[in-house]
Design a protein around this motif. Structure first.
Motif, mmCIF file in Angstrom:
data_model
loop_
_atom_site.group_PDB
_atom_site.id
_atom_site.type_symbol
_atom_site.label_atom_id
_atom_site.label_comp_id
_atom_site.label_asym_id
_atom_site.label_seq_id
_atom_site.Cartn_x
_atom_site.Cartn_y
_atom_site.Cartn_z
ATOM 1 N N VAL A 1 -91.941 124.906 -39.789
ATOM 2 C CA VAL A 1 -91.180 124.272 -38.494
ATOM 3 C C VAL A 1 -91.065 125.032 -37.505
ATOM 4 C CG1 VAL A 1 -90.605 122.230 -40.115
ATOM 5 C CG2 VAL A 1 -88.837 123.944 -39.513
ATOM 6 N N ASP A 2 -90.739 126.447 -37.683
ATOM 7 C CA ASP A 2 -90.297 127.118 -36.619
ATOM 8 C C ASP A 2 -91.693 127.529 -35.989
ATOM 9 O OD1 ASP A 2 -87.459 127.377 -36.990
ATOM 10 O OD2 ASP A 2 -87.865 129.025 -38.360
ATOM 11 N N GLU A 3 -92.654 127.833 -36.517
ATOM 12 C CA GLU A 3 -93.776 128.020 -35.876
ATOM 13 C C GLU A 3 -94.481 126.852 -35.247
ATOM 14 O OE1 GLU A 3 -96.687 130.938 -37.781
ATOM 15 O OE2 GLU A 3 -95.362 132.300 -36.985
ATOM 16 N N LEU A 4 -94.387 125.676 -35.655
ATOM 17 C CA LEU A 4 -94.605 124.322 -35.112
ATOM 18 C C LEU A 4 -93.894 124.191 -33.805
ATOM 19 C CD1 LEU A 4 -95.121 121.763 -37.834
ATOM 20 C CD2 LEU A 4 -97.159 122.769 -36.611
ATOM 21 N N ALA A 5 -92.758 124.478 -33.908
ATOM 22 C CA ALA A 5 -91.900 124.303 -32.578
ATOM 23 C C ALA A 5 -92.454 125.254 -31.501
ATOM 24 C CB ALA A 5 -90.419 124.486 -32.867
ATOM 25 N N LEU A 6 -92.775 126.438 -31.921
ATOM 26 C CA LEU A 6 -93.238 127.401 -31.001
ATOM 27 C C LEU A 6 -94.463 126.882 -30.534
ATOM 28 C CD1 LEU A 6 -93.154 130.358 -29.569
ATOM 29 C CD2 LEU A 6 -93.622 131.185 -31.678
#
Lengths: 213, 213
Positions: A164-169
Protein backbone atom coordinates in the motif's frame (compact mmCIF):
# COMPACT_ATOMS: atom_id res chain seq x y z
CA UNK A 1 16.02 33.19 20.35
CA UNK A 2 13.78 30.91 18.40
CA UNK A 3 15.15 27.41 17.87
CA UNK A 4 17.06 26.85 14.61
CA UNK A 5 14.21 24.87 13.03
CA UNK A 6 12.02 27.92 13.16
CA UNK A 7 9.39 26.52 15.51
CA UNK A 8 7.78 29.06 17.79
CA UNK A 9 9.33 29.25 21.22
CA UNK A 10 7.20 27.94 24.03
CA UNK A 11 6.78 31.51 25.23
CA UNK A 12 5.25 32.82 21.98
CA UNK A 13 2.29 34.99 23.01
CA UNK A 14 -1.03 34.65 21.20
CA UNK A 15 -0.34 38.00 19.54
CA UNK A 16 3.10 36.72 18.54
CA UNK A 17 1.56 33.55 17.15
CA UNK A 18 -0.87 35.65 15.12
CA UNK A 19 1.94 37.78 13.70
CA UNK A 20 3.95 34.69 12.81
CA UNK A 21 0.95 33.07 11.14
CA UNK A 22 0.30 36.28 9.18
CA UNK A 23 3.88 36.36 7.91
CA UNK A 24 3.67 32.70 6.80
CA UNK A 25 0.29 33.19 5.12
CA UNK A 26 1.49 36.26 3.20
CA UNK A 27 4.75 34.54 2.25
CA UNK A 28 2.79 31.51 1.01
CA UNK A 29 0.52 33.70 -1.14
CA UNK A 30 3.41 35.69 -2.61
CA UNK A 31 5.37 32.50 -3.38
CA UNK A 32 2.30 30.95 -5.06
CA UNK A 33 2.11 34.03 -7.26
CA UNK A 34 5.76 34.89 -7.93
CA UNK A 35 7.77 31.81 -7.01
CA UNK A 36 10.41 31.50 -4.29
CA UNK A 37 13.19 33.40 -6.06
CA UNK A 38 10.71 36.11 -7.08
CA UNK A 39 9.63 36.70 -3.47
CA UNK A 40 11.97 38.93 -1.45
CA UNK A 41 11.94 39.26 2.31
CA UNK A 42 11.12 42.95 1.71
CA UNK A 43 7.97 41.98 -0.17
CA UNK A 44 6.96 39.59 2.63
CA UNK A 45 7.56 42.33 5.22
CA UNK A 46 5.44 44.79 3.21
CA UNK A 47 2.58 42.31 2.67
CA UNK A 48 2.51 41.20 6.31
CA UNK A 49 3.16 44.71 7.67
CA UNK A 50 6.08 43.55 9.74
CA UNK A 51 9.57 44.91 10.27
CA UNK A 52 12.83 43.12 9.52
CA UNK A 53 13.47 42.66 13.24
CA UNK A 54 10.03 41.07 13.70
CA UNK A 55 10.66 38.75 10.75
CA UNK A 56 14.00 37.64 12.22
CA UNK A 57 12.41 37.27 15.63
CA UNK A 58 10.17 34.51 14.27
CA UNK A 59 12.42 32.99 11.60
CA UNK A 60 16.18 32.63 11.83
CA UNK A 61 16.50 32.78 8.03
CA UNK A 62 14.58 32.43 4.76
CA UNK A 63 14.92 28.60 4.98
CA UNK A 64 13.05 28.57 8.30
CA UNK A 65 10.28 30.68 6.79
CA UNK A 66 10.11 28.49 3.65
CA UNK A 67 9.80 25.43 5.85
CA UNK A 68 6.72 26.97 7.51
CA UNK A 69 5.32 27.91 4.08
CA UNK A 70 5.61 24.28 2.95
CA UNK A 71 3.77 23.11 6.09
CA UNK A 72 1.07 25.71 5.44
CA UNK A 73 0.65 24.55 1.84
CA UNK A 74 0.39 20.94 2.99
CA UNK A 75 -2.34 21.99 5.43
CA UNK A 76 -4.21 23.77 2.63
CA UNK A 77 -3.88 20.79 0.27
CA UNK A 78 -5.26 18.38 2.87
CA UNK A 79 -8.05 20.77 3.86
CA UNK A 80 -9.07 21.27 0.22
CA UNK A 81 -9.33 17.50 -0.28
CA UNK A 82 -11.38 16.78 2.83
CA UNK A 83 -13.62 14.93 3.40
CA UNK A 84 -12.83 12.95 0.20
CA UNK A 85 -9.23 12.22 1.18
CA UNK A 86 -10.30 10.63 4.46
CA UNK A 87 -12.87 8.55 2.58
CA UNK A 88 -10.20 6.78 0.52
CA UNK A 89 -10.87 3.53 2.37
CA UNK A 90 -13.06 1.84 -0.21
CA UNK A 91 -12.90 1.50 -3.97
CA UNK A 92 -15.79 3.95 -4.32
CA UNK A 93 -14.08 6.41 -1.96
CA UNK A 94 -10.86 6.22 -3.98
CA UNK A 95 -12.76 6.93 -7.19
CA UNK A 96 -14.63 9.85 -5.59
CA UNK A 97 -11.35 11.41 -4.42
CA UNK A 98 -10.00 11.15 -8.00
CA UNK A 99 -13.24 12.55 -9.43
CA UNK A 100 -13.06 15.53 -7.08
CA UNK A 101 -9.46 16.28 -8.11
CA UNK A 102 -10.43 16.23 -11.79
CA UNK A 103 -13.52 18.39 -11.16
CA UNK A 104 -11.47 20.96 -9.25
CA UNK A 105 -8.89 21.03 -12.04
CA UNK A 106 -11.65 21.56 -14.63
CA UNK A 107 -12.62 24.66 -12.67
CA UNK A 108 -9.08 26.01 -12.29
CA UNK A 109 -7.94 24.86 -15.76
CA UNK A 110 -4.84 23.64 -13.97
CA UNK A 111 -3.74 27.17 -13.11
CA UNK A 112 -1.55 27.20 -10.02
CA UNK A 113 -0.65 23.52 -10.32
CA UNK A 114 -0.13 21.66 -7.07
CA UNK A 115 0.63 23.97 -4.10
CA UNK A 116 3.32 21.51 -2.97
CA UNK A 117 4.50 20.05 -6.27
CA UNK A 118 5.04 23.48 -7.77
CA UNK A 119 7.61 24.23 -5.05
CA UNK A 120 9.81 21.25 -5.95
CA UNK A 121 11.60 22.62 -9.00
CA UNK A 122 12.61 25.81 -7.22
CA UNK A 123 13.56 24.31 -3.88
CA UNK A 124 14.59 20.65 -4.04
CA UNK A 125 18.09 21.18 -5.42
CA UNK A 126 18.77 24.52 -3.74
CA UNK A 127 17.91 23.89 -0.09
CA UNK A 128 18.21 20.49 1.51
CA UNK A 129 16.07 21.55 4.47
CA UNK A 130 13.31 22.60 2.06
CA UNK A 131 13.64 19.37 0.07
CA UNK A 132 13.31 17.31 3.24
CA UNK A 133 10.30 19.35 4.35
CA UNK A 134 8.71 18.75 0.93
CA UNK A 135 9.46 15.02 1.16
CA UNK A 136 7.89 14.90 4.64
CA UNK A 137 4.85 16.79 3.37
CA UNK A 138 4.31 14.43 0.46
CA UNK A 139 4.75 11.50 2.86
CA UNK A 140 2.03 12.92 5.12
CA UNK A 141 -0.29 13.41 2.16
CA UNK A 142 0.43 9.90 0.87
CA UNK A 143 -0.19 8.47 4.34
CA UNK A 144 -3.90 9.25 3.91
CA UNK A 145 -3.83 7.16 0.73
CA UNK A 146 -1.82 4.29 2.18
CA UNK A 147 -4.05 4.19 5.26
CA UNK A 148 -7.11 4.04 3.00
CA UNK A 149 -5.53 1.39 0.77
CA UNK A 150 -4.57 -0.63 3.86
CA UNK A 151 -8.21 -0.50 4.97
CA UNK A 152 -9.23 -1.76 1.53
CA UNK A 153 -6.66 -4.55 1.79
CA UNK A 154 -7.84 -5.48 5.29
CA UNK A 155 -11.49 -5.62 4.30
CA UNK A 156 -10.69 -7.78 1.31
CA UNK A 157 -11.07 -5.15 -1.44
CA UNK A 158 -7.36 -5.38 -2.27
CA UNK A 159 -5.02 -8.33 -2.64
CA UNK A 160 -3.30 -9.13 0.73
CA UNK A 161 0.03 -8.88 -1.13
CA UNK A 162 -0.57 -5.26 -2.27
CA UNK A 163 2.19 -2.90 -1.06
CA UNK A 164 0.00 0.00 0.00
CA UNK A 165 2.89 2.43 0.57
CA UNK A 166 4.21 1.89 -2.95
CA UNK A 167 0.70 2.11 -4.37
CA UNK A 168 0.18 5.43 -2.57
CA UNK A 169 3.49 6.76 -3.92
CA UNK A 170 2.56 5.56 -7.41
CA UNK A 171 -0.78 7.38 -7.19
CA UNK A 172 1.05 10.52 -6.07
CA UNK A 173 3.31 10.40 -9.16
CA UNK A 174 0.18 10.19 -11.35
CA UNK A 175 -1.42 13.08 -9.51
CA UNK A 176 1.69 15.27 -9.70
CA UNK A 177 2.37 14.52 -13.36
CA UNK A 178 -1.28 15.05 -14.21
CA UNK A 179 -1.37 18.41 -12.44
CA UNK A 180 1.88 19.54 -14.08
CA UNK A 181 0.63 18.69 -17.56
CA UNK A 182 -2.78 20.24 -16.75
CA UNK A 183 -1.04 23.48 -15.76
CA UNK A 184 0.91 23.41 -19.02
CA UNK A 185 -2.04 22.66 -21.28
CA UNK A 186 -4.76 24.54 -19.31
CA UNK A 187 -6.85 21.40 -19.48
CA UNK A 188 -7.96 18.84 -16.88
CA UNK A 189 -7.61 16.04 -19.44
CA UNK A 190 -3.99 15.08 -18.54
CA UNK A 191 -5.00 14.72 -14.89
CA UNK A 192 -8.08 12.72 -15.84
CA UNK A 193 -5.92 10.36 -17.91
CA UNK A 194 -3.25 10.10 -15.20
CA UNK A 195 -5.71 9.31 -12.41
CA UNK A 196 -7.60 6.92 -14.70
CA UNK A 197 -4.33 5.07 -15.20
CA UNK A 198 -3.65 5.10 -11.45
CA UNK A 199 -7.11 3.75 -10.63
CA UNK A 200 -6.66 0.98 -13.19
CA UNK A 201 -3.28 0.24 -11.62
CA UNK A 202 -4.76 -0.07 -8.13
CA UNK A 203 -7.65 -2.01 -9.68
CA UNK A 204 -5.10 -4.61 -10.77
CA UNK A 205 -4.69 -5.45 -7.07
CA UNK A 206 -8.40 -5.90 -6.44
CA UNK A 207 -9.34 -9.30 -5.13
CA UNK A 208 -12.25 -9.46 -7.53
CA UNK A 209 -10.67 -8.30 -10.78
CA UNK A 210 -13.78 -9.02 -12.84
CA UNK A 211 -15.38 -5.91 -11.35
CA UNK A 212 -12.41 -3.68 -12.29
CA UNK A 213 -13.26 -0.41 -14.02
CA UNK B 1 14.95 44.58 -35.84
CA UNK B 2 14.49 40.91 -35.10
CA UNK B 3 10.94 39.62 -35.48
CA UNK B 4 8.83 39.65 -32.31
CA UNK B 5 9.02 35.90 -31.86
CA UNK B 6 12.75 36.12 -31.35
CA UNK B 7 13.75 34.07 -34.40
CA UNK B 8 17.01 35.10 -35.99
CA UNK B 9 16.64 37.43 -38.91
CA UNK B 10 17.45 35.93 -42.29
CA UNK B 11 20.55 38.12 -42.39
CA UNK B 12 22.05 36.77 -39.16
CA UNK B 13 25.75 36.19 -39.83
CA UNK B 14 27.39 32.96 -38.72
CA UNK B 15 29.18 34.94 -36.00
CA UNK B 16 25.84 36.45 -34.99
CA UNK B 17 24.28 33.00 -34.87
CA UNK B 18 27.14 31.83 -32.65
CA UNK B 19 26.67 34.74 -30.27
CA UNK B 20 22.94 34.13 -30.11
CA UNK B 21 23.44 30.41 -29.45
CA UNK B 22 25.96 31.24 -26.71
CA UNK B 23 23.50 33.56 -24.98
CA UNK B 24 20.76 30.90 -25.10
CA UNK B 25 23.09 28.15 -23.83
CA UNK B 26 24.31 30.28 -20.92
CA UNK B 27 20.77 31.40 -20.09
CA UNK B 28 19.62 27.75 -20.14
CA UNK B 29 22.43 26.72 -17.76
CA UNK B 30 21.80 29.60 -15.36
CA UNK B 31 18.05 28.92 -15.32
CA UNK B 32 18.67 25.20 -14.66
CA UNK B 33 20.77 26.22 -11.67
CA UNK B 34 18.91 29.23 -10.27
CA UNK B 35 15.44 29.18 -11.80
CA UNK B 36 13.87 31.79 -14.06
CA UNK B 37 13.20 34.44 -11.40
CA UNK B 38 16.69 33.90 -9.99
CA UNK B 39 18.36 34.55 -13.35
CA UNK B 40 18.80 38.23 -14.23
CA UNK B 41 19.60 39.56 -17.68
CA UNK B 42 22.78 40.97 -16.10
CA UNK B 43 23.83 37.45 -15.07
CA UNK B 44 23.14 36.14 -18.58
CA UNK B 45 25.16 39.01 -20.09
CA UNK B 46 28.08 38.30 -17.77
CA UNK B 47 28.03 34.53 -18.41
CA UNK B 48 27.77 34.92 -22.19
CA UNK B 49 30.15 37.90 -22.30
CA UNK B 50 27.66 40.02 -24.18
CA UNK B 51 26.47 43.59 -23.76
CA UNK B 52 22.89 44.72 -23.16
CA UNK B 53 22.68 46.06 -26.72
CA UNK B 54 23.82 42.70 -28.13
CA UNK B 55 21.26 40.90 -25.98
CA UNK B 56 18.46 43.16 -27.22
CA UNK B 57 19.71 42.80 -30.76
CA UNK B 58 18.93 39.08 -30.66
CA UNK B 59 15.93 39.02 -28.30
CA UNK B 60 13.22 41.66 -28.08
CA UNK B 61 12.60 40.83 -24.42
CA UNK B 62 13.12 38.21 -21.72
CA UNK B 63 10.09 36.25 -23.04
CA UNK B 64 11.77 35.84 -26.43
CA UNK B 65 14.92 34.59 -24.75
CA UNK B 66 12.96 32.21 -22.49
CA UNK B 67 11.22 30.83 -25.56
CA UNK B 68 14.61 29.94 -27.07
CA UNK B 69 15.73 28.44 -23.77
CA UNK B 70 12.67 26.15 -23.77
CA UNK B 71 13.47 25.03 -27.34
CA UNK B 72 17.08 24.38 -26.31
CA UNK B 73 15.97 22.28 -23.34
CA UNK B 74 13.63 20.29 -25.57
CA UNK B 75 16.54 19.63 -27.93
CA UNK B 76 18.68 18.45 -25.00
CA UNK B 77 15.93 16.20 -23.65
CA UNK B 78 15.42 14.54 -27.04
CA UNK B 79 19.17 14.19 -27.63
CA UNK B 80 19.70 12.63 -24.20
CA UNK B 81 16.99 10.03 -24.93
CA UNK B 82 18.25 9.03 -28.37
CA UNK B 83 18.43 6.45 -29.78
CA UNK B 84 16.00 4.86 -27.29
CA UNK B 85 13.23 7.40 -27.90
CA UNK B 86 13.22 6.67 -31.65
CA UNK B 87 13.10 2.94 -30.88
CA UNK B 88 9.74 3.25 -29.10
CA UNK B 89 8.04 1.37 -31.94
CA UNK B 90 7.83 -2.04 -30.33
CA UNK B 91 6.94 -3.29 -26.88
CA UNK B 92 10.61 -4.08 -26.21
CA UNK B 93 11.65 -0.63 -27.44
CA UNK B 94 9.12 1.03 -25.13
CA UNK B 95 10.43 -0.93 -22.17
CA UNK B 96 14.05 -0.08 -23.05
CA UNK B 97 13.21 3.63 -23.20
CA UNK B 98 11.63 3.38 -19.73
CA UNK B 99 14.58 1.37 -18.40
CA UNK B 100 17.01 4.00 -19.67
CA UNK B 101 15.06 6.80 -17.96
CA UNK B 102 15.12 4.92 -14.66
CA UNK B 103 18.84 4.11 -15.02
CA UNK B 104 19.68 7.75 -15.73
CA UNK B 105 17.64 8.85 -12.73
CA UNK B 106 19.47 6.32 -10.53
CA UNK B 107 22.69 8.05 -11.54
CA UNK B 108 21.43 11.61 -10.99
CA UNK B 109 19.34 10.67 -7.91
CA UNK B 110 16.66 12.80 -9.52
CA UNK B 111 18.66 16.00 -9.09
CA UNK B 112 17.68 18.59 -11.68
CA UNK B 113 14.34 16.96 -12.43
CA UNK B 114 13.07 17.23 -15.97
CA UNK B 115 14.70 20.09 -17.94
CA UNK B 116 11.27 20.97 -19.38
CA UNK B 117 8.95 19.95 -16.55
CA UNK B 118 10.94 21.94 -14.00
CA UNK B 119 10.18 25.13 -15.97
CA UNK B 120 6.40 24.70 -15.72
CA UNK B 121 5.83 25.92 -12.18
CA UNK B 122 7.78 29.11 -12.75
CA UNK B 123 6.51 29.94 -16.21
CA UNK B 124 3.10 28.48 -17.02
CA UNK B 125 1.00 30.97 -15.06
CA UNK B 126 3.27 33.99 -15.53
CA UNK B 127 3.89 34.09 -19.27
CA UNK B 128 1.40 32.78 -21.78
CA UNK B 129 4.01 32.72 -24.55
CA UNK B 130 6.26 30.56 -22.35
CA UNK B 131 3.37 28.28 -21.43
CA UNK B 132 2.49 27.78 -25.09
CA UNK B 133 6.14 27.09 -25.94
CA UNK B 134 6.25 24.51 -23.12
CA UNK B 135 3.02 22.92 -24.38
CA UNK B 136 4.46 22.75 -27.92
CA UNK B 137 7.68 21.23 -26.58
CA UNK B 138 5.86 18.54 -24.63
CA UNK B 139 3.75 17.86 -27.73
CA UNK B 140 6.92 17.38 -29.80
CA UNK B 141 8.38 15.04 -27.19
CA UNK B 142 5.12 13.09 -26.96
CA UNK B 143 4.96 12.83 -30.75
CA UNK B 144 7.92 10.41 -30.62
CA UNK B 145 5.86 8.24 -28.27
CA UNK B 146 2.62 8.48 -30.23
CA UNK B 147 4.47 7.71 -33.48
CA UNK B 148 6.02 4.66 -31.84
CA UNK B 149 2.72 3.56 -30.33
CA UNK B 150 1.03 4.01 -33.72
CA UNK B 151 3.67 1.73 -35.26
CA UNK B 152 2.91 -0.83 -32.55
CA UNK B 153 -0.79 -0.52 -33.29
CA UNK B 154 -0.21 -0.86 -37.02
CA UNK B 155 1.96 -3.94 -36.63
CA UNK B 156 -0.63 -5.56 -34.39
CA UNK B 157 1.18 -5.14 -31.08
CA UNK B 158 -1.53 -2.78 -29.81
CA UNK B 159 -5.30 -2.90 -30.05
CA UNK B 160 -6.56 -1.10 -33.21
CA UNK B 161 -8.81 0.96 -30.91
CA UNK B 162 -5.90 2.32 -28.82
CA UNK B 163 -5.81 6.15 -28.82
CA UNK B 164 -2.06 6.60 -29.24
CA UNK B 165 -2.08 10.37 -28.61
CA UNK B 166 -3.85 9.94 -25.29
CA UNK B 167 -1.59 7.03 -24.37
CA UNK B 168 1.47 9.17 -25.13
CA UNK B 169 0.10 12.01 -22.97
CA UNK B 170 -0.69 9.54 -20.20
CA UNK B 171 2.89 8.20 -20.33
CA UNK B 172 4.17 11.78 -20.15
CA UNK B 173 2.16 12.44 -16.96
CA UNK B 174 3.74 9.32 -15.41
CA UNK B 175 7.21 10.43 -16.49
CA UNK B 176 6.76 13.97 -15.19
CA UNK B 177 5.24 12.90 -11.89
CA UNK B 178 7.91 10.24 -11.44
CA UNK B 179 10.70 12.74 -12.08
CA UNK B 180 9.18 15.32 -9.74
CA UNK B 181 8.87 12.82 -6.90
CA UNK B 182 12.36 11.46 -7.66
CA UNK B 183 13.77 14.98 -7.35
CA UNK B 184 11.96 15.40 -4.02
CA UNK B 185 13.04 12.07 -2.55
CA UNK B 186 16.49 11.77 -4.22
CA UNK B 187 15.51 8.30 -5.33
CA UNK B 188 14.71 6.74 -8.71
CA UNK B 189 12.03 4.56 -7.11
CA UNK B 190 9.08 6.94 -7.73
CA UNK B 191 9.99 7.08 -11.44
CA UNK B 192 10.38 3.32 -11.59
CA UNK B 193 6.93 2.88 -10.06
CA UNK B 194 5.38 5.54 -12.31
CA UNK B 195 6.80 4.10 -15.53
CA UNK B 196 5.96 0.57 -14.38
CA UNK B 197 2.36 1.73 -14.00
CA UNK B 198 2.47 3.41 -17.43
CA UNK B 199 3.85 0.28 -19.10
CA UNK B 200 1.15 -1.81 -17.48
CA UNK B 201 -1.40 0.72 -18.71
CA UNK B 202 -0.16 0.51 -22.30
CA UNK B 203 0.09 -3.25 -21.85
CA UNK B 204 -3.66 -3.26 -21.26
CA UNK B 205 -4.03 -2.33 -24.94
CA UNK B 206 -1.84 -5.13 -26.21
CA UNK B 207 -3.55 -7.45 -28.60
CA UNK B 208 -2.04 -10.45 -26.85
CA UNK B 209 -2.67 -9.59 -23.19
CA UNK B 210 -1.47 -12.98 -21.96
CA UNK B 211 2.10 -11.85 -22.62
CA UNK B 212 1.67 -8.62 -20.62
CA UNK B 213 4.42 -7.82 -18.10
Amino acid sequence: MVPKDGRPSARLTSRGAETKARIVAEAASLIRERGVAGTSLDAIMAASQTSRSQLYHYFVDKDALISEVIKTQLGRVIAAQEPRLREVSSWDGLQRWCDQLVATTRTTQGIGGCPLGSLVSELADRSDSARLELARSFATWQSYLSTGLAAMRDNGELDPEADVDELALTMMTALQGGLLMAQTTRSARPLELALGMALRHVGGYRDNPTSNP
